[in-house]
Design a protein around this motif. Structure first.
Motif, PDB file in Angstrom:
ATOM      1  N   ALA A   1      41.457 -23.904  57.119  1.00  0.00           N
ATOM      2  CA  ALA A   1      40.937 -25.225  56.737  1.00  0.00           C
ATOM      3  C   ALA A   1      41.065 -25.446  55.231  1.00  0.00           C
ATOM      4  CB  ALA A   1      39.478 -25.362  57.169  1.00  0.00           C
ATOM      5  N   VAL A   2      40.733 -24.420  54.456  1.00  0.00           N
ATOM      6  CA  VAL A   2      40.847 -24.527  52.999  1.00  0.00           C
ATOM      7  C   VAL A   2      42.314 -24.711  52.598  1.00  0.00           C
ATOM      8  CG1 VAL A   2      40.594 -23.273  50.816  1.00  0.00           C
ATOM      9  CG2 VAL A   2      38.742 -23.240  52.500  1.00  0.00           C
ATOM     10  N   ALA A   3      43.185 -23.901  53.182  1.00  0.00           N
ATOM     11  CA  ALA A   3      44.612 -24.010  52.880  1.00  0.00           C
ATOM     12  C   ALA A   3      45.142 -25.393  53.263  1.00  0.00           C
ATOM     13  CB  ALA A   3      45.394 -22.920  53.616  1.00  0.00           C
ATOM     14  N   ARG A   4      44.693 -25.905  54.397  1.00  0.00           N
ATOM     15  CA  ARG A   4      45.137 -27.223  54.859  1.00  0.00           C
ATOM     16  C   ARG A   4      44.662 -28.334  53.915  1.00  0.00           C
ATOM     17  NH1 ARG A   4      43.735 -26.427  59.663  1.00  0.00           N
ATOM     18  NH2 ARG A   4      41.645 -27.355  59.554  1.00  0.00           N
ATOM     19  N   ASP A   5      43.398 -28.249  53.486  1.00  0.00           N
ATOM     20  CA  ASP A   5      42.853 -29.258  52.555  1.00  0.00           C
ATOM     21  C   ASP A   5      43.610 -29.245  51.227  1.00  0.00           C
ATOM     22  OD1 ASP A   5      40.979 -30.112  54.372  1.00  0.00           O
ATOM     23  OD2 ASP A   5      39.307 -28.978  53.487  1.00  0.00           O
ATOM     24  N   LEU A   6      43.914 -28.039  50.729  1.00  0.00           N
ATOM     25  CA  LEU A   6      44.622 -27.933  49.456  1.00  0.00           C
ATOM     26  C   LEU A   6      46.062 -28.439  49.583  1.00  0.00           C
ATOM     27  CD1 LEU A   6      43.336 -24.456  48.190  1.00  0.00           C
ATOM     28  CD2 LEU A   6      42.648 -26.730  47.399  1.00  0.00           C
ATOM     29  N   ALA A   7      46.708 -28.115  50.695  1.00  0.00           N
ATOM     30  CA  ALA A   7      48.078 -28.581  50.913  1.00  0.00           C
ATOM     31  C   ALA A   7      48.113 -30.109  51.023  1.00  0.00           C
ATOM     32  CB  ALA A   7      48.658 -27.940  52.169  1.00  0.00           C
ATOM     33  N   ALA A   8      47.107 -30.675  51.718  1.00  0.00           N
ATOM     34  CA  ALA A   8      47.039 -32.123  51.871  1.00  0.00           C
ATOM     35  C   ALA A   8      46.809 -32.814  50.533  1.00  0.00           C
ATOM     36  CB  ALA A   8      45.919 -32.496  52.849  1.00  0.00           C
TER      37      ALA A   8
ATOM     38  N   PRO B   1      46.979 -11.157  33.540  1.00  0.00           N
ATOM     39  CA  PRO B   1      45.862 -11.895  32.933  1.00  0.00           C
ATOM     40  C   PRO B   1      45.997 -13.414  33.024  1.00  0.00           C
ATOM     41  CG  PRO B   1      46.571 -10.104  31.495  1.00  0.00           C
ATOM     42  CD  PRO B   1      47.594 -10.219  32.578  1.00  0.00           C
ATOM     43  N   ALA B   2      47.210 -13.906  33.284  1.00  0.00           N
ATOM     44  CA  ALA B   2      47.412 -15.352  33.387  1.00  0.00           C
ATOM     45  C   ALA B   2      46.921 -15.904  34.729  1.00  0.00           C
ATOM     46  CB  ALA B   2      48.888 -15.695  33.202  1.00  0.00           C
ATOM     47  N   LEU B   3      46.676 -15.038  35.699  1.00  0.00           N
ATOM     48  CA  LEU B   3      46.212 -15.486  37.009  1.00  0.00           C
ATOM     49  C   LEU B   3      44.818 -16.101  36.897  1.00  0.00           C
ATOM     50  CD1 LEU B   3      46.467 -15.542  40.146  1.00  0.00           C
ATOM     51  CD2 LEU B   3      45.408 -13.279  40.151  1.00  0.00           C
ATOM     52  N   ARG B   4      44.637 -17.267  37.513  1.00  0.00           N
ATOM     53  CA  ARG B   4      43.326 -17.911  37.551  1.00  0.00           C
ATOM     54  C   ARG B   4      42.687 -17.624  38.908  1.00  0.00           C
ATOM     55  NH1 ARG B   4      43.554 -18.844  32.183  1.00  0.00           N
ATOM     56  NH2 ARG B   4      45.064 -20.439  31.617  1.00  0.00           N
ATOM     57  N   VAL B   5      41.458 -17.149  38.896  1.00  0.00           N
ATOM     58  CA  VAL B   5      40.758 -16.824  40.141  1.00  0.00           C
ATOM     59  C   VAL B   5      39.523 -17.699  40.283  1.00  0.00           C
ATOM     60  CG1 VAL B   5      39.580 -15.048  41.481  1.00  0.00           C
ATOM     61  CG2 VAL B   5      41.576 -14.439  40.095  1.00  0.00           C
ATOM     62  N   LEU B   6      39.471 -18.456  41.380  1.00  0.00           N
ATOM     63  CA  LEU B   6      38.290 -19.242  41.725  1.00  0.00           C
ATOM     64  C   LEU B   6      37.635 -18.578  42.923  1.00  0.00           C
ATOM     65  CD1 LEU B   6      36.470 -21.778  41.478  1.00  0.00           C
ATOM     66  CD2 LEU B   6      38.049 -22.917  43.063  1.00  0.00           C
ATOM     67  N   VAL B   7      36.465 -17.999  42.704  1.00  0.00           N
ATOM     68  CA  VAL B   7      35.738 -17.392  43.820  1.00  0.00           C
ATOM     69  C   VAL B   7      35.099 -18.495  44.641  1.00  0.00           C
ATOM     70  CG1 VAL B   7      33.741 -15.977  44.427  1.00  0.00           C
ATOM     71  CG2 VAL B   7      35.312 -15.200  42.650  1.00  0.00           C
ATOM     72  N   LEU B   8      35.292 -18.431  45.945  1.00  0.00           N
ATOM     73  CA  LEU B   8      34.669 -19.374  46.876  1.00  0.00           C
ATOM     74  C   LEU B   8      33.843 -18.538  47.840  1.00  0.00           C
ATOM     75  CD1 LEU B   8      34.454 -22.321  47.813  1.00  0.00           C
ATOM     76  CD2 LEU B   8      36.455 -21.936  49.265  1.00  0.00           C
TER      77      LEU B   8
ATOM     78  N   ILE C   1      38.814 -29.253  45.649  1.00  0.00           N
ATOM     79  CA  ILE C   1      40.090 -29.697  45.086  1.00  0.00           C
ATOM     80  C   ILE C   1      39.971 -29.879  43.572  1.00  0.00           C
ATOM     81  CG2 ILE C   1      41.705 -31.646  45.010  1.00  0.00           C
ATOM     82  CD1 ILE C   1      41.083 -31.954  48.087  1.00  0.00           C
ATOM     83  N   ASP C   2      38.882 -30.522  43.144  1.00  0.00           N
ATOM     84  CA  ASP C   2      38.660 -30.712  41.705  1.00  0.00           C
ATOM     85  C   ASP C   2      38.522 -29.360  41.001  1.00  0.00           C
ATOM     86  OD1 ASP C   2      38.702 -33.423  42.089  1.00  0.00           O
ATOM     87  OD2 ASP C   2      36.525 -33.677  42.076  1.00  0.00           O
ATOM     88  N   ALA C   3      37.822 -28.426  41.662  1.00  0.00           N
ATOM     89  CA  ALA C   3      37.612 -27.097  41.070  1.00  0.00           C
ATOM     90  C   ALA C   3      38.937 -26.356  40.914  1.00  0.00           C
ATOM     91  CB  ALA C   3      36.651 -26.290  41.935  1.00  0.00           C
ATOM     92  N   VAL C   4      39.824 -26.468  41.898  1.00  0.00           N
ATOM     93  CA  VAL C   4      41.131 -25.804  41.812  1.00  0.00           C
ATOM     94  C   VAL C   4      41.959 -26.413  40.679  1.00  0.00           C
ATOM     95  CG1 VAL C   4      43.316 -25.379  43.001  1.00  0.00           C
ATOM     96  CG2 VAL C   4      41.158 -25.063  44.221  1.00  0.00           C
TER      97      VAL C   4
END
Length: 214
Positions: free
Chosen positions: A12-19, A69-76, A107-110
């Motif tokens: 669901a998360v992947a689908r929302d982000l792709a959309a 170190p350039a990788l951005r990680v958003l914990v959900l 989406i805004d957070a990503v």
């Protein structure tokens, strides 16, 4: 890239982000798989659950950010426990969002995470800053032969002060009447001069020097 051990939630998360227009380059359902696939797919942003089989999310974060170190990680995560939030940030996470967040909030957070802004569910940012202030009351003494801190320009110091106050790049750009890109350049130059790896370390550096109260 989306990492979660619950297939329906992950999809669901992947689908929302792709959309929303994001390119979801990979997904994973456990810690070791997350590390393998992230190294192969090289995502810009990793949306990561903490409670993973095989390897905890904080370890996944620590390994991947340590290597890149350039990788951005958003914990959900479903957990809002202070210890979990602080452990995630210390492992290299850029932000921390609770799973109670809505799709648009995610989406805004990503988007903000991709730009390098620290994103936290309301109330958690203050917790992280408070922890840095606590750590700053016991600074590590400098070694006698340690070189002096690099000299920052007035503008770099000004940007650093606003970063320490928790402002986003957009807010800093508006405050200083400069472009978002210029703010990013100042932050990157400052990171390079201070030999720091990410904005979280930069905030801690600034707070240790009292810039957040200036």
């Amino acid at each position: 890239m989306v990492v979660d051990d619950h297939p329906m939630w992950r999809d669901a998360v992947a689908r929302d982000l792709a959309a929303a227009g994001f390119d979801v380059v990979a997904t994973a359902g456990d810690g070791p798989e997350a590390v393998r696939r992230a190294r192969a797919a090289a995502p810009h942003v990793l949306v990561l659950d903490l409670n993973l089989p095989g390897m905890p999310g904080v370890q996944v974060c620590r390994e991947l950010v340590g290597a890149n170190p350039a990788l951005r990680v958003l914990v959900l995560s479903a957990s809002g426990e202070h210890a979990d939030v602080l452990e995630a940030v210390k492992s290299g996470a850029t932000g921390y969002l609770l799973k109670s967040a809505g799709a648009q909030e995610l989406i805004d957070a990503v988007c903000r995470t991709a730009a390098g802004d620290p994103v936290f569910t309301p109330g958690l940012a203050g917790l992280v800053l408070g922890e840095y202030r606590r750590l700053a009351t016991h600074p590590v003494p400098a070694a006698p032969d340690e070189p002096k801190a690099p000299q920052l320009t007035d503008r770099e110091t000004e940007v650093l002060r606003l970063v320490a106050k928790g402002l986003s790049y957009k807010q800093i750009a508006e405050r200083l009447v400069i472009s978002h890109r210029t703010v990013q350049n100042h932050v990157q130059n400052t990171l390079g001069k201070l030999q720091l790896h990410n904005r979280v370390e930069l905030v801690r550096y600034a707070i240790e020097r009292g810039l957040d109260d200036a």
